[in-house]
Design a protein around this motif. Structure first.
Motif, mmCIF file in Angstrom:
data_model
loop_
_atom_site.group_PDB
_atom_site.id
_atom_site.type_symbol
_atom_site.label_atom_id
_atom_site.label_comp_id
_atom_site.label_asym_id
_atom_site.label_seq_id
_atom_site.Cartn_x
_atom_site.Cartn_y
_atom_site.Cartn_z
ATOM 1 N N PHE A 118 8.957 9.802 -0.895
ATOM 2 C CA PHE A 118 8.451 8.437 -0.756
ATOM 3 C C PHE A 118 9.476 7.547 -0.067
ATOM 4 N N PHE A 119 10.741 7.653 -0.466
ATOM 5 C CA PHE A 119 11.791 6.864 0.166
ATOM 6 C C PHE A 119 11.913 7.198 1.647
ATOM 7 N N PHE A 120 11.871 8.474 1.981
ATOM 8 C CA PHE A 120 11.937 8.857 3.391
ATOM 9 C C PHE A 120 10.744 8.295 4.161
ATOM 10 N N GLY A 121 9.574 8.306 3.521
ATOM 11 C CA GLY A 121 8.390 7.736 4.160
ATOM 12 C C GLY A 121 8.527 6.245 4.406
ATOM 13 N N LEU A 122 9.107 5.520 3.441
ATOM 14 C CA LEU A 122 9.329 4.081 3.623
ATOM 15 C C LEU A 122 10.319 3.817 4.746
ATOM 16 N N LEU A 174 6.766 -3.671 1.136
ATOM 17 C CA LEU A 174 7.646 -2.695 0.511
ATOM 18 C C LEU A 174 7.590 -2.785 -1.006
ATOM 19 N N THR A 175 7.572 -4.002 -1.539
ATOM 20 C CA THR A 175 7.484 -4.186 -2.987
ATOM 21 C C THR A 175 6.170 -3.633 -3.520
ATOM 22 N N ALA A 176 5.076 -3.918 -2.829
ATOM 23 C CA ALA A 176 3.770 -3.416 -3.256
ATOM 24 C C ALA A 176 3.714 -1.895 -3.180
ATOM 25 N N ALA A 177 4.331 -1.312 -2.159
ATOM 26 C CA ALA A 177 4.317 0.140 -2.004
ATOM 27 C C ALA A 177 5.018 0.822 -3.173
ATOM 28 N N ILE A 178 6.150 0.283 -3.596
ATOM 29 C CA ILE A 178 6.873 0.863 -4.733
ATOM 30 C C ILE A 178 6.055 0.730 -6.015
ATOM 31 N N VAL A 219 2.775 0.530 -6.250
ATOM 32 C CA VAL A 219 1.643 1.461 -6.164
ATOM 33 C C VAL A 219 2.107 2.887 -6.412
ATOM 34 N N PHE A 220 3.279 3.247 -5.899
ATOM 35 C CA PHE A 220 3.792 4.605 -6.115
ATOM 36 C C PHE A 220 3.884 4.928 -7.596
ATOM 37 N N PHE A 221 4.506 4.046 -8.361
ATOM 38 C CA PHE A 221 4.673 4.330 -9.788
ATOM 39 C C PHE A 221 3.346 4.243 -10.534
ATOM 40 N N MET A 222 2.449 3.386 -10.080
ATOM 41 C CA MET A 222 1.134 3.323 -10.712
ATOM 42 C C MET A 222 0.367 4.630 -10.521
ATOM 43 N N THR A 223 0.598 5.318 -9.411
ATOM 44 C CA THR A 223 -0.127 6.565 -9.144
ATOM 45 C C THR A 223 0.521 7.766 -9.830
ATOM 46 N N GLN A 224 1.604 7.540 -10.565
ATOM 47 C CA GLN A 224 2.251 8.649 -11.272
ATOM 48 C C GLN A 224 1.805 8.746 -12.722
ATOM 49 N N GLY A 225 0.693 8.095 -13.051
ATOM 50 C CA GLY A 225 0.229 8.086 -14.433
ATOM 51 C C GLY A 225 -0.003 9.471 -15.000
ATOM 52 N N ARG A 226 -0.581 10.357 -14.194
ATOM 53 C CA ARG A 226 -0.849 11.718 -14.685
ATOM 54 C C ARG A 226 0.449 12.454 -14.993
ATOM 55 N N LEU A 227 1.456 12.252 -14.141
ATOM 56 C CA LEU A 227 2.751 12.882 -14.384
ATOM 57 C C LEU A 227 3.359 12.383 -15.686
ATOM 58 N N PHE A 228 3.328 11.065 -15.898
ATOM 59 C CA PHE A 228 3.886 10.507 -17.122
ATOM 60 C C PHE A 228 3.133 11.005 -18.355
ATOM 61 N N LYS A 229 1.833 11.192 -18.211
ATOM 62 C CA LYS A 229 1.031 11.665 -19.339
ATOM 63 C C LYS A 229 1.332 13.122 -19.656
ATOM 64 N N GLU A 230 1.444 13.956 -18.623
ATOM 65 C CA GLU A 230 1.630 15.390 -18.835
ATOM 66 C C GLU A 230 3.066 15.741 -19.219
ATOM 67 N N HIS A 231 4.033 14.957 -18.765
ATOM 68 C CA HIS A 231 5.421 15.301 -18.994
ATOM 69 C C HIS A 231 6.188 14.266 -19.827
ATOM 70 N N GLY A 232 5.459 13.279 -20.364
ATOM 71 C CA GLY A 232 6.123 12.310 -21.219
ATOM 72 C C GLY A 232 6.545 12.936 -22.532
ATOM 73 N N LEU A 233 7.681 12.505 -23.043
ATOM 74 C CA LEU A 233 8.168 13.033 -24.311
ATOM 75 C C LEU A 233 7.498 12.336 -25.493
ATOM 76 N N PRO A 234 7.223 13.081 -26.560
ATOM 77 C CA PRO A 234 6.709 12.433 -27.770
ATOM 78 C C PRO A 234 7.707 11.419 -28.303
#
Length: 201
Positions: free
Chosen positions: A147-151, A175-179, A181-196
């Motif tokens: 993502f950083f390389f893309g920006l 740039l602020t909006a892009a960052i 949006v990036f973290f907002m789209t990582q919801g599935r990752l946070f759900k699958e790999h979040g620690l109890p």
């Protein structure tokens, strides 16, 4: 210095205040030319010259209030001084426009070096904010590196092909909006790999 408790509004105000101030000052002075010491300076250069000390003062105030500055904030401050200073010294806005490119290439490169070593250096600076499994951190680090390389590529394309005003809008809001949006789209990752809850300590 240990980190101290600061008002909740202080951190976002000090981080985003100078950026919004730069944007407002640019809109006000973009069509003006100033003669300083016998040299003509466009409004963009004058605003850039004013932005540097304002940003440094805001970082100093943030450090004073919280007792802490992240590595990313420190590196960003150095690059703002270097590239902003070059733009003012050479009376050339291109240096300052390249600054986001250098920041994102640096951040992406650092994350990439960590990945080559089999480590998530992102985890070392953000683990307290987002508790994830080790695999989750590696996945997030890889995605953020790309993502950083893309920006960096996007910033180069914008400032080289679009008007100065479009670039200022892009830098301030895009740039602020892009960052965000990036973290907002990582919801599935946070759900699958979040620690109890019990493992977050």
């Amino acid at each position: 210095m240990t980190e101290t408790q600061a008002p909740k509004w202080a951190k976002p105000a000090l981080e985003f205040g100078p950026i919004l101030g730069f944007f407002a000052a640019y809109l006000w002075l973009k069509d003006h030319t100033f003669v300083i010491g016998g040299t003509e300076y466009a409004g963009f250069i004058v605003v850039t010259a004013g932005f540097i000390p304002v940003f440094l003062l805001s970082m100093a105030a943030l450090w004073r209030l919280t007792g802490h500055l992240s590595r990313m904030q420190a590196v960003t401050a150095v690059l703002i001084v270097v590239f902003g200073g070059l733009s003012v010294w050479f009376n050339d806005p291109r240096f300052f426009k390249m600054k986001p490119t250098m920041i994102y290439l640096l951040f992406g490169g650092v994350l990439g070096i960590g990945l080559l070593r089999g480590q998530s250096w992102l985890q070392s600076v953000m683990e307290g904010a987002m508790p994830l499994t080790d695999r989750g951190w590696m996945i997030l680090t890889r995605r953020l590196m790309l993502f950083f390389f893309g920006l960096a590529v996007l910033n180069e394309a914008i400032w080289r092909t679009q008007t100065e005003e479009i670039w200022v809008y892009f830098k301030t809001f895009g740039l602020t909006a892009a960052i965000f949006v990036f973290f907002m789209t990582q919801g599935r990752l946070f759900k699958e790999h979040g620690l109890p809850e019990d493992d977050k300590g």
